[in-house]
Scaffold this motif. Structure first.
Motif, short mmCIF file in Angstrom:
data_model
loop_
_atom_site.label_atom_id
_atom_site.label_comp_id
_atom_site.label_asym_id
_atom_site.label_seq_id
_atom_site.Cartn_x
_atom_site.Cartn_y
_atom_site.Cartn_z
N SER A 2 0.82 -1.22 0.00
CA SER A 2 0.00 0.00 0.00
C SER A 2 0.85 1.27 0.00
O SER A 2 0.35 2.34 -0.29
N THR A 3 2.14 1.14 0.30
CA THR A 3 3.03 2.30 0.30
C THR A 3 3.93 2.34 -0.94
O THR A 3 4.72 3.27 -1.09
N TRP A 4 3.82 1.36 -1.80
CA TRP A 4 4.65 1.30 -3.00
C TRP A 4 4.20 2.37 -4.00
O TRP A 4 3.04 2.78 -4.02
N GLN A 31 -5.51 2.64 -3.77
CA GLN A 31 -4.93 3.93 -4.17
C GLN A 31 -5.87 4.67 -5.12
O GLN A 31 -5.99 5.89 -5.06
#
Length: 90
Positions: A2-4, A31
């Motif tokens: 989810s942070t990529w 996202q």
């Protein structure tokens, strides 16, 4: 995941299989749903989610109905929330 970044997740999807693709699809879709992103970025995330979904369909063993449903639901969400784009095949 989810942070990529978009690029990181896209690279991952190229080689992913099975549950990895589902995880990537969900991360990209999350996202796309994020209202803090600009509209064009949300479209790109949605396209990435659709890519992961298509790759899942290529390897679906009897689960193609669920994959098709995910595809339909995300496409309808994009049209409803971000507006249609007649120039984009996705």
């Amino acid at each position: 995941m989810s942070t990529w970044t978009l690029d990181q997740l896209q690279m991952f999807i190229r080689d992913a299989r099975g549950q990895q693709l589902e995880t990537a699809r969900v991360a990209a879709q999350g996202q796309a749903y994020n209202p803090s992103h600009p509209q064009e970025a949300r479209r790109q995330w949605a396209k990435l989610s659709l890519l992961a979904n298509r790759r899942m369909l290529e390897h679906a063993d009897g689960a193609s109905a669920g994959v098709a449903q995910q595809d339909f639901m995300l496409r309808m969400w994009v049209i409803d929330q971000l507006g249609p784009d007649d120039t984009d095949s996705d």
